[in-house]
Scaffold this motif. Structure first.
Motif, mmCIF file in Angstrom:
data_model
loop_
_atom_site.group_PDB
_atom_site.id
_atom_site.type_symbol
_atom_site.label_atom_id
_atom_site.label_comp_id
_atom_site.label_asym_id
_atom_site.label_seq_id
_atom_site.Cartn_x
_atom_site.Cartn_y
_atom_site.Cartn_z
ATOM 1 N N SER A 155 0.835 -1.202 0.000
ATOM 2 C CA SER A 155 0.000 0.000 0.000
ATOM 3 C C SER A 155 0.869 1.250 0.000
ATOM 4 C CB SER A 155 -0.897 0.031 1.240
ATOM 5 O OG SER A 155 -1.727 -1.095 1.279
ATOM 6 N N ARG A 156 1.879 1.216 0.838
ATOM 7 C CA ARG A 156 2.763 2.367 0.940
ATOM 8 C C ARG A 156 3.458 2.627 -0.400
ATOM 9 N NH1 ARG A 156 5.839 5.293 4.648
ATOM 10 N NH2 ARG A 156 6.906 6.816 3.346
ATOM 11 N N ARG A 157 3.864 1.545 -1.072
ATOM 12 C CA ARG A 157 4.541 1.711 -2.351
ATOM 13 C C ARG A 157 3.605 2.367 -3.374
ATOM 14 N NH1 ARG A 157 8.898 -0.191 -5.334
ATOM 15 N NH2 ARG A 157 8.811 0.956 -7.291
ATOM 16 N N LEU A 158 2.360 1.888 -3.392
ATOM 17 C CA LEU A 158 1.395 2.479 -4.324
ATOM 18 C C LEU A 158 1.240 3.973 -4.051
ATOM 19 C CD1 LEU A 158 -1.444 -0.214 -4.471
ATOM 20 C CD2 LEU A 158 -0.047 0.565 -6.401
ATOM 21 N N LEU A 159 1.159 4.337 -2.776
ATOM 22 C CA LEU A 159 0.973 5.744 -2.424
ATOM 23 C C LEU A 159 2.192 6.578 -2.808
ATOM 24 C CD1 LEU A 159 -0.745 5.853 1.069
ATOM 25 C CD2 LEU A 159 -1.694 6.496 -1.153
ATOM 26 N N ASP A 160 3.368 6.025 -2.552
ATOM 27 C CA ASP A 160 4.589 6.756 -2.924
ATOM 28 C C ASP A 160 4.642 6.968 -4.431
ATOM 29 O OD1 ASP A 160 5.314 6.886 -0.310
ATOM 30 O OD2 ASP A 160 6.886 5.356 -0.407
ATOM 31 N N ASP A 161 4.321 5.910 -5.177
ATOM 32 C CA ASP A 161 4.294 6.029 -6.643
ATOM 33 C C ASP A 161 3.305 7.106 -7.075
ATOM 34 O OD1 ASP A 161 6.119 4.009 -6.841
ATOM 35 O OD2 ASP A 161 4.694 2.477 -7.502
ATOM 36 N N ALA A 189 -3.279 11.958 2.194
ATOM 37 C CA ALA A 189 -2.766 11.939 3.566
ATOM 38 C C ALA A 189 -3.543 10.945 4.416
ATOM 39 C CB ALA A 189 -2.834 13.337 4.175
ATOM 40 N N GLU A 190 -4.839 10.839 4.162
ATOM 41 C CA GLU A 190 -5.659 9.900 4.929
ATOM 42 C C GLU A 190 -5.190 8.464 4.689
ATOM 43 O OE1 GLU A 190 -9.840 10.163 4.008
ATOM 44 O OE2 GLU A 190 -10.384 9.444 6.005
ATOM 45 N N ARG A 191 -4.961 8.141 3.429
ATOM 46 C CA ARG A 191 -4.484 6.794 3.106
ATOM 47 C C ARG A 191 -3.089 6.566 3.654
ATOM 48 N NH1 ARG A 191 -9.115 6.791 1.245
ATOM 49 N NH2 ARG A 191 -9.351 6.539 3.485
ATOM 50 N N TYR A 192 -2.281 7.611 3.575
ATOM 51 C CA TYR A 192 -0.923 7.510 4.081
ATOM 52 C C TYR A 192 -0.931 7.167 5.577
ATOM 53 C CZ TYR A 192 3.730 9.064 5.485
ATOM 54 O OH TYR A 192 4.980 9.130 6.033
ATOM 55 N N VAL A 193 -1.789 7.846 6.318
ATOM 56 C CA VAL A 193 -1.910 7.562 7.755
ATOM 57 C C VAL A 193 -2.302 6.099 7.958
ATOM 58 C CG1 VAL A 193 -3.258 8.033 9.836
ATOM 59 C CG2 VAL A 193 -2.452 9.930 8.432
ATOM 60 N N PHE A 218 -5.206 -1.829 1.813
ATOM 61 C CA PHE A 218 -4.763 -1.984 0.426
ATOM 62 C C PHE A 218 -5.914 -1.671 -0.539
ATOM 63 C CE2 PHE A 218 -4.056 -4.280 -3.513
ATOM 64 C CZ PHE A 218 -2.730 -3.977 -3.792
ATOM 65 N N GLN A 219 -7.086 -2.169 -0.232
ATOM 66 C CA GLN A 219 -8.243 -1.896 -1.102
ATOM 67 C C GLN A 219 -8.569 -0.403 -1.129
ATOM 68 O OE1 GLN A 219 -11.361 -4.468 0.387
ATOM 69 N NE2 GLN A 219 -10.662 -6.190 -0.861
ATOM 70 N N ARG A 220 -8.510 0.236 0.035
ATOM 71 C CA ARG A 220 -8.822 1.671 0.065
ATOM 72 C C ARG A 220 -7.778 2.475 -0.707
ATOM 73 N NH1 ARG A 220 -10.725 0.459 5.459
ATOM 74 N NH2 ARG A 220 -8.627 0.747 6.290
ATOM 75 N N VAL A 221 -6.529 2.057 -0.618
ATOM 76 C CA VAL A 221 -5.473 2.768 -1.342
ATOM 77 C C VAL A 221 -5.700 2.649 -2.854
ATOM 78 C CG1 VAL A 221 -3.012 2.691 -1.927
ATOM 79 C CG2 VAL A 221 -3.721 2.667 0.467
ATOM 80 N N ALA A 222 -5.998 1.437 -3.298
ATOM 81 C CA ALA A 222 -6.232 1.243 -4.730
ATOM 82 C C ALA A 222 -7.432 2.074 -5.188
ATOM 83 C CB ALA A 222 -6.460 -0.242 -5.024
ATOM 84 N N ASP A 223 -8.484 2.060 -4.397
ATOM 85 C CA ASP A 223 -9.691 2.807 -4.729
ATOM 86 C C ASP A 223 -9.407 4.309 -4.770
ATOM 87 O OD1 ASP A 223 -12.763 2.938 -4.850
ATOM 88 O OD2 ASP A 223 -12.268 4.274 -3.181
#
Lengths: 391, 377
Positions: free
Chosen positions: A254-260, A286-290, A327-332
């Motif tokens: 998840s973190r990798r997706l967010l960084d990308d 930022a919410e997903r990052y947290v 992970f699902q929320r990050v992708a969404d």
């Protein structure tokens, strides 16, 4: 309290990162596209190298090809491998079969089956779920008839990841149909090349062949491949499920997706993708990052407990639920932010980040199902963890 | 890595829980909502005797030389017990700010008295803009001879109605950078021209409007550096947010436990309500939020305690815990059914405070914005 890793642990992380930079194809950002076929060679190649380093089974005892590494080193290994989308790990052999045989296997079984896993020479798969036995796993009906020096197996397993690559299977089968459902199950090790084994692919909604259905037609399994006592396999299986649950992979991916995504957005902003600078985008990111950071902390907590010799109870389930749902929320969130571009797959020249977000989103549906659905995990948290009475 | 509290901290927690369960019952919490001062002398005395006020104050200033993490362990228990009164204001907002920013004379004067429980303090930051940012500090302090004259209004100042001293963030110079030209001034609560009016809040806690009208304080009232008050204020806000998070974790865990106990007792359809899967999943979600909150909050407190840069971890914690605690309370109400929203039930004591704590020292959105800035940096 101390939230830092030790110097030795950080040293290992650095060594691993150097290794990944050296051994992965240059500019590696992870596999592109949904078909794993082309990447299988790379997987095997990397697995061999990980085995040479002793990292594939680093958490095993030295006698069986491990390094007796602490759970915190394993955690770092899995965190960085997931973050870098590095192929080569062996979930079934190293993380499931190994620890299970260490507890329940005979000495002969350990000597026969563990070294090839440590060397990265063998692929295992897990024959648990069936068409009619998913969350209610103990209702499984694949039959293993006791014929004396062998078991005769008939039936079918479903959602078997990597069965099409596997040399061996950990099989749960019913040896006593008359007994109460938890008490008539045995744990068998099955050679996938045995006559009567047939593997049929199941392609998932990401267009990827990862799952299979496996059919058994009068397959003979030698008695020496029975793990623990006959009819006691359920208890072996339950132990194994505990090894399966880990949140760090989800947290790191998840973190990798967010960084990308963040990196992409800052560049895209300059190219005229103006929504990247809108306030709601920043807030969602930022919410997903947290959440990914909280998921990481929860996973650290599980590994730290294990490093102290404590047995995680609800904590492992908490980590699994929260990690997979994060992970699902990050992708969404990525797809919401990318807007129209989010739908483009890697073949399209306009696709942002090789279409990774739509791919992650499509793959993500399985995360809250596989290895115990979110609902089953919540049942475990409520009953085992909080002590609420069973219904 | 060590994700457990040390033995001293665990003992501190145990003794705090023990004392507070006896001497800070919910009945006291309710009484103090109605009380004009909002705290009980008896409980305050007990806390002083146990050395809680001086826990995080160095020995040379009359304290016990504990660190921020020790204080955090204690605050978790105080959050759990909903301890009413000016402990947080005096210790976290007042004492630690003095310890961080003031000169030695001021420390020698104030800190021993705080440790002995003889001095109540608070910190006045927020104004009519209703946030915790430098650009909204408009209260003026202008020099006149050897004095500063303070004019303006602060809002949401906790426990100002009983504070012996209020640390006031005031503007002493104006320029293009709002973070510059702010000075922290130590103002006696009883100084001429200070008028304090408690807000009427949903938690019936004691946050106050404080109006400064021609209030005169000497140069020696400057805490730290003239015009250099914002950096220590930022650190004070980080400590306050981290401490608030830990306090909230204590509350959230109490709410979860209260709910699980109730669900084991309450029978409907011939069986305990806690056997129903829908209800169990509410509890599992609460447990997930409590677990995440605990480690996010303690990671922030640990960073503060170690003196490491903590902005990122503090914002992460407050962004998470602010929302998570409210989710925990909402699910607890759902699990309790109608009884939970009666005034006589204790759950609502937590729920109302969770809403106030959500906003204190920055809500989730505020901290996500700060985080986004650190991500971009």
């Amino acid at each position: 309290m101390d939230f830092r890793f030790s110097q030795a642990e950080e040293g290992f992380r650095q060594e691993l990162l150097d290794f990944l930079r050296r051994e992965l194809p240059s500019q590696w950002e992870g596999p592109v596209g949904s078909t794993e076929g082309n990447d299988w060679d790379l997987t095997l190649q990397m697995r061999g190298k990980l085995a040479q380093k002793g990292w594939l089974t680093m958490h095993w005892p030295k006698d069986y090809g491990g390094q007796q590494a602490s759970p915190l080193l394993s955690l770092i290994f899995n965190e960085e491998m997931s973050y870098h989308r590095a192929p080569g790990r062996d979930i079934f052999g190293a993380r499931m079969l190994g620890p299970t045989l260490m507890i329940y296997g005979s000495e002969e079984q350990k000597r026969k089956f563990l070294p090839p896993v440590a060397k990265g020479e063998v692929q295992w798969c897990q024959g648990y779920s069936e068409p009619e036995a998913g969350s209610d796993l103990a209702s499984l009906s694949t039959r293993a008839e006791d014929m004396g020096d062998y078991f005769l197996v008939n039936g079918s397993k479903m959602w078997t990841s990597l069965a099409h690559r596997a040399d061996w299977m950990m099989l749960l089968a019913r040896t006593d149909p008359e007994a109460p459902k938890h008490r008539g199950i045995s744990f068998l090790l099955v050679d996938m090349r045995s006559p009567g084994v047939e593997v049929r692919p199941i392609v998932n909604m990401a267009g990827s062949h990862e799952f299979n259905q496996v059919f058994f037609d009068n397959v003979q399994v030698p008695r020496e491949n029975l793990v623990a006592e006959k009819d006691r396999g359920w208890y072996v299986a339950v132990t194994l499920l505990d090894f399966e649950r880990s949140g760090i992979d989800n947290a790191a991916s998840s973190r990798r997706l967010l960084d990308d995504l963040s990196e992409f957005l800052w560049e895209a902003q300059e190219r005229g993708f103006h929504r990247a600078s809108e306030g709601w985008v920043e807030d969602l990111l930022a919410e997903r990052y947290v959440e990914t950071e909280v998921a990481r902390l929860i996973a650290y907590r599980v590994a730290w407990m294990q490093s102290q010799g404590l047995v995680p109870n609800k904590e492992a389930s908490v980590s699994k639920v929260f990690g997979s749902e994060t992970f699902q929320r990050v992708a969404d969130t990525g797809l919401k932010i990318l807007g129209l571009y989010g739908q483009l797959t890697w073949e399209d020249q306009w696709a942002p980040l090789h279409g990774r977000f739509q791919d992650a989103w499509r793959h993500g549906f399985s995360n809250t199902i596989a290895a115990g659905t979110s609902e089953i995990q919540r049942n475990i948290i409520a009953s085992r963890g909080l002590g609420l009475p069973r219904g | 890595m060590d994700l457990a509290l040390n033995e001293t901290q665990q003992m501190l927690k145990t003794s705090a829980r023990d004392l507070l369960s006896r001497e800070c019952p919910y009945s006291l919490v309710r009484d103090m909502e109605e009380d004009a001062r909002g705290y009980s002398d008896e409980l305050w005395r007990r806390m002083v005797d146990l050395g809680w006020l001086g826990l995080a104050i160095p020995e040379k200033y009359g304290g016990a030389e504990g660190d921020f993490l020790d204080l955090a362990a204690l605050l978790e228990e105080m959050g759990r017990a909903l301890v009413p009164g000016p402990f947080f204001s005096t210790v976290v907002l007042g004492g630690l700010t003095i310890l961080d920013a003031a000169g030695d004379d001021m420390k020698r004067d104030l800190l021993p008295r705080i440790a002995r429980g003889q001095l109540l303090m608070t910190l006045a930051i927020t104004e009519k803009g209703g946030t915790y940012e430098s650009q909204e500090i408009e209260v003026q302090a202008r020099r006149e001879g050897e004095e500063y004259v303070i004019e303006g209004t602060k809002l949401f100042v906790p426990d100002a109605h009983v504070a012996d001293f209020i640390i006031v963030a005031a503007r002493t110079a104006s320029g293009s950078n709002p973070k510059e030209g702010i000075t922290l001034l130590l103002v006696p609560g009883t100084a001429d021209g200070v008028s304090v009016t408690p807000h009427r809040t949903l938690a019936s806690d004691k946050q106050c409007e404080v109006v400064f009208h021609g209030v005169r304080v000497p140069y020696s009232a400057v805490v730290g550096e003239i015009d250099g008050g914002w950096p220590p204020m930022e650190r004070a806000l980080q400590r306050a947010a981290a401490a608030k998070c830990v306090e909230m974790v204590g509350g959230a865990e109490a709410v979860l436990e209260m709910t699980v106990e109730y669900l084991k007792q309450r029978v409907q359809f011939g069986r305990p309500v806690g056997t129903f899967q829908g209800v169990q999943h509410h509890c599992a979600n609460m447990a997930i939020d409590v677990e995440g909150s605990r480690y996010a909050a303690y990671q922030a407190a640990w960073k503060v305690s170690e003196g490491l840069p903590a902005a990122r971890e503090v914002s992460m914690a407050k962004a998470w815990v602010s929302d998570a605690y409210l989710r925990v309370c909402s699910l607890a109400h759902q699990c309790h059914g109608a009884i939970g929203f009666t005034q006589e039930h204790d759950l609502q004591l937590y729920t109302r405070r969770a809403r106030v704590q959500e906003q204190a020292y920055g809500d989730a959105r505020f901290h996500r914005r700060l985080l986004a800035q650190t991500l971009r940096a």
